[in-house]
Design a protein around this motif. Structure first.
Motif, PDB file in Angstrom:
ATOM      1  N   GLU A 209      -0.051   3.820  12.079  1.00 35.20           N
ATOM      2  CA  GLU A 209      -1.241   3.483  11.292  1.00 35.20           C
ATOM      3  C   GLU A 209      -1.434   1.976  11.238  1.00 35.20           C
TER       4      GLU A 209
ATOM      5  N   SER B 238      -8.584   6.497   8.738  1.00 33.50           N
ATOM      6  CA  SER B 238      -7.958   5.646   7.721  1.00 33.50           C
ATOM      7  C   SER B 238      -7.762   4.234   8.256  1.00 33.50           C
ATOM      8  N   SER B 239      -7.347   4.121   9.492  1.00 35.04           N
ATOM      9  CA  SER B 239      -7.135   2.783  10.048  1.00 35.04           C
ATOM     10  C   SER B 239      -8.469   2.065  10.210  1.00 35.04           C
TER      11      SER B 239
ATOM     12  N   TYR C 264      -9.338   8.139  -0.047  1.00 33.44           N
ATOM     13  CA  TYR C 264      -8.885   6.779   0.299  1.00 33.44           C
ATOM     14  C   TYR C 264      -9.174   5.712  -0.741  1.00 33.44           C
TER      15      TYR C 264
ATOM     16  N   GLN D 262       2.860   0.040   0.849  1.00 34.39           N
ATOM     17  CA  GLN D 262       2.035   1.241   0.979  1.00 34.39           C
ATOM     18  C   GLN D 262       2.667   2.317   1.861  1.00 34.39           C
TER      19      GLN D 262
ATOM     20  N   MET E  37       1.592  -3.139   4.110  1.00 36.02           N
ATOM     21  CA  MET E  37       1.362  -1.760   4.541  1.00 36.02           C
ATOM     22  C   MET E  37       2.673  -0.992   4.716  1.00 36.02           C
ATOM     23  N   ARG E  38       3.723  -1.698   5.177  1.00 38.68           N
ATOM     24  CA  ARG E  38       4.974  -0.961   5.446  1.00 38.68           C
ATOM     25  C   ARG E  38       5.798  -0.796   4.176  1.00 38.68           C
TER      26      ARG E  38
ATOM     27  N   MET F 297       3.049   2.853   4.927  1.00 38.14           N
ATOM     28  CA  MET F 297       2.299   3.373   6.071  1.00 38.14           C
ATOM     29  C   MET F 297       3.191   3.401   7.302  1.00 38.14           C
ATOM     30  N   SER F 298       2.864   4.269   8.224  1.00 32.25           N
ATOM     31  CA  SER F 298       3.649   4.361   9.458  1.00 32.25           C
ATOM     32  C   SER F 298       3.250   3.200  10.378  1.00 32.25           C
TER      33      SER F 298
ATOM     34  N   ARG G 296      -5.947   4.026  -2.118  1.00 34.51           N
ATOM     35  CA  ARG G 296      -5.183   3.279  -1.098  1.00 34.51           C
ATOM     36  C   ARG G 296      -5.908   2.001  -0.690  1.00 34.51           C
TER      37      ARG G 296
ATOM     38  N   TYR H 116      -9.276   0.815   6.841  1.00 32.63           N
ATOM     39  CA  TYR H 116      -8.436  -0.344   6.532  1.00 32.63           C
ATOM     40  C   TYR H 116      -8.949  -1.588   7.251  1.00 32.63           C
TER      41      TYR H 116
END
Lengths: 529, 187
Positions: free
Chosen positions: B147, B71-72, B27, B141, B137-138, B143-144, B30, B75
């Protein structure tokens, strides 16, 4: 259309289908933001440095700002390893030399190192259920008889070679140049053990067997650090997985009288030995025997045992070696036995280094090896320079124990003792000289041995209860070198013992059982008491 | 080999903290990027990234896998670290990242990044910190939404709705840009 943009659009339309009519604009906006994504200037050096900081926090090492001398990454019980901070380059395993850190570390979480170290250094014995180790006989394959070539563990092979009281091993020793005073090979000897001690009993139906527990020893963390190093020669990061461990680590002191520290991460042992390249060798320029002989130590150069032990004690203290659970030290004086027996003492080699052994104690019981010699921590003392030269078998003392059925038939125990103990005694044919060896009253000890599992190929370090029978008349017997006979007390071990091959004995074609009273060719198993 | 975060975290929580290195390796990039997007200054991003991982290491025993992915959680720590940093700097203002200080002269920013973001900067500044984080994030990065939802402590649906509103708002706010774009590229 870029798949990433398409994915974003699909999500958007699921939420608000009306956005579809603005698709062109939305694509432009998303594209605009994607194009505007800044380069983040990620610095690998920063990442490595931070990784090092994290690792140091985990192992509880202080930064160079917090401590004057180079910090180290070894658990608290092995702080003395910080002494060996001068690493030769090459491997760049900078664990003993820690680079100065830029980031000031938060000083909280001091318990992190302790919580990591506790399972490794805490020591002690944890009791498990009965027979928790499974089969613990010397050879745990049901079908195979005892065979020393298949046994794992180095001491197994060593034990098989040393300690035998007669036969060919003694002949070879006596023939070695400078050893034993140059005697001609002796005639074969048959040692016959006679018990001369007091009556004794063994009433405990079960006794604890101990197993040394090996921890992770920091090998994963260090492996992670190493695989993060950039050598430009190979991508070490490919090896950075959860399955990667560091197997061995060596630190070398590049100074006069420097040492080498070897850490066996898998077996959890630490050894120290002289970096011989850095120790003065007075005979290094010699090219003939006369020159070499002129530098040989003489008998009178050897100090008393007390002084040798004092040097060893100081060496251990100087390097902070933890000495909990070790018994009284004793000097191994096998060379003295040879010297005293040699007709021509000028030919006897006097070693430069004397060995002091600190017998391991487990729950207060001393530990012996399979040959009946005390075993534990050993310290080499260099006599020429009166300095500690080596330390072997530094181990974290974490054990588990489990009860196993014990032999209570004293006659069976004595029968084994009379046959030479654990590995018995090779007997030549009847032409050999018969020499009586007196056995004294035994005491209960622990016998360290390695139970090799043929099925898994693994070797477990076990400590089984045993009786040690001191040799009462060893010094008066010319060629006999053993000091004790050791007899295990766990029935499973006794029942699984093969026997020494009766060389040249008529009718003997296979190893016989040495279980008490059994004269059959097959090992007796599961003898019911 | 894919790192099983939960397994590694459990090992850390069991005392095998050296396993944290695996999570760090997975990580670090990221989290650093995320923090950089919110600070646009390399040294600040490095400093806050260091704080993030050290906090995560210190709090690893408090992580509850039932409440979201590792991961979340990481973050969240990163996000809060950035918020704390800027609020410390500007106590009188409701500042959560550099974008709330777009016009300020006394904050460090990388010049080249500032130039690259010039086109969209003022539009990002009009968004809330949370909306910006969704964009970061979207879009940056990838991310879904799941997430993103865990990081922001919202539902997935709420995050999707929030993103669609951001896009709609930007669509309305950026007509000049679109006009120039359309004129230049005749689309």
């Amino acid at each position: 259309m870029d798949q990433k943009i398409k994915n974003i659009l699909d999500d958007l339309y699921r939420v608000d289908a009306s956005l579809k009519k603005h698709e062109t604009e939305i694509i432009k906006i998303i594209n605009e933001y994607m194009q505007a994504k800044p380069a983040t200037k990620f610095d690998e050096k920063f990442a490595l440095k931070l990784r090092q900081v994290i690792l140091e926090r985990i192992t509880g090492v202080k930064t160079k700002k917090e401590r004057a001398r180079p910090s180290a990454l070894f658990p608290s019980g092995f702080d003395w390893l910080n002494r060996f901070a001068y690493v030769l380059g090459g491997m760049a395993i900078g664990l003993a030399i820690i680079l100065p850190l830029v980031t000031v570390i938060n000083k909280s979480n001091k318990n992190l190192a302790k919580s990591l170290n506790a399972p490794l250094i805490s020591g002690g014995v944890k009791k498990l259920n009965q027979e928790a180790f499974g089969k613990i006989s010397l050879n745990s394959s049901d079908s195979a008889a005892l065979d020393s070539t298949t046994r794992g563990g180095s001491s197994g092979a060593v034990a098989a070679a040393q300690g035998l009281g007669g036969g060919s091993s003694e002949s070879a020793k006596m023939m070695a140049p400078g050893v034993g005073g140059g005697l001609m090979p002796p005639r074969p000897v048959n040692y016959q053990y006679v018990y001369k001690g007091a009556e004794f009993t063994q009433d405990q139906s079960s006794l604890d067997v101990y197993k040394r527990v090996k921890g992770e020893f920091g090998s994963k963390g260090i492996a992670q650090y190493i695989t993060g190093l950039n050598y430009d020669l190979i991508n070490l990061a490919k090896f950075r997985t959860a399955d990667t461990n560091l197997g061995n680590l060596t630190l070398t002191e590049d100074r006069e009288f420097g040492y080498v520290v070897s850490l066996d991460m898998l077996n959890n042992t630490i050894s120290v030995y002289a970096n011989w390249n850095k120790w003065p060798r007075p005979d290094k320029d010699c090219s003939d025997e006369a020159c070499f002989n002129s530098f040989r130590l003489k008998y009178e150069d050897i100090q008393s045992d007390d002084k040798i032990i004092a040097i060893a004690n100081n060496f251990l203290k100087d390097y902070g070696v933890k000495m909990d659970n070790y018994g009284e030290p004793q000097v191994q004086n096998y060379w003295r036995q040879e010297y005293e027996r040699a007709p021509d003492k000028t030919l006897v080699y006097i070693p430069d280094e004397m060995t002091v052994i600190y017998p391991l104690l487990i729950n207060g019981e001393p530990v012996y090896d399979e040959s009946g010699n005390p075993t534990g921590l050993t310290v080499g003392v260099n006599i020429r320079y009166n300095k500690g030269a080596s330390i072997s078998q530094i181990i974290p003392q974490n054990f588990v124990s489990s009860a196993y059925t014990a032999e209570t038939d004293v006659s069976k125990i004595l029968e084994l003792a009379k046959k030479g103990g654990l590995y018995g005694e090779y007997q030549t044919d009847n032409s050999g000289e018969a020499v009586e060896i007196d056995l004294d009253t035994p005491k209960q000890v622990l016998m360290r041995y390695y139970a090799y599992d043929l099925n898994t190929g693994e070797s477990n370090e076990l400590y089984a209860p045993a009786l040690i029978f001191p040799i009462a008349n060893a010094t008066s017997t010319t060629l006999y070198y053993r000091q004790n006979i050791i007899v295990p007390l766990v029935q499973e071990i006794i029942n699984d013992l093969g026997g020494p091959v009766d060389i040249l004995k008529s009718g003997a074609s296979s190893p016989g059982s040495r279980a008490a009273g059994a004269e059959t060719a097959e090992p007796v198993k599961d003898e019911v008491k | 080999m894919e790192i099983d975060d939960i397994k590694i975290v459990k090992m850390c929580q069991a005392g095998q903290l050296h396993e944290f290195g695996l999570l760090y390796d997975k990580y670090i990039r990221r989290i650093y990027d995320f923090i950089y997007y919110k600070t646009t200054h390399k040294e600040t991003a490095e400093d806050l990234t260091s704080q993030t991982f050290i906090k995560a290491l210190g709090k690893i025993t408090t992580y509850d896998s039932g409440k979201g992915s590792f991961s979340s959680w990481l973050y969240q720590i990163a996000r809060n670290t950035v918020i704390d940093f800027y609020r410390t700097k500007k106590r009188t203002l409701n500042i959560e990242d550099i974008w709330d200080l777009a016009e300020a002269k006394d904050v460090d920013r990388d010049i080249d990044t500032k130039m690259k973001l010039k086109t969209i900067e003022k539009y990002l500044a009009k968004l809330t910190s949370e909306q910006r984080d969704i964009i970061i994030m979207r879009v940056w990065q990838e991310m879904s939404y799941r997430e993103i939802a865990e990081v922001l402590g919202k539902s997935e649906a709420a995050c999707k709705i929030a993103f669609s509103r951001v896009i709609n708002k930007l669509r309305q706010e950026m007509p000049v840009i679109l006009l120039v774009y359309l004129l230049l590229f005749k689309l």
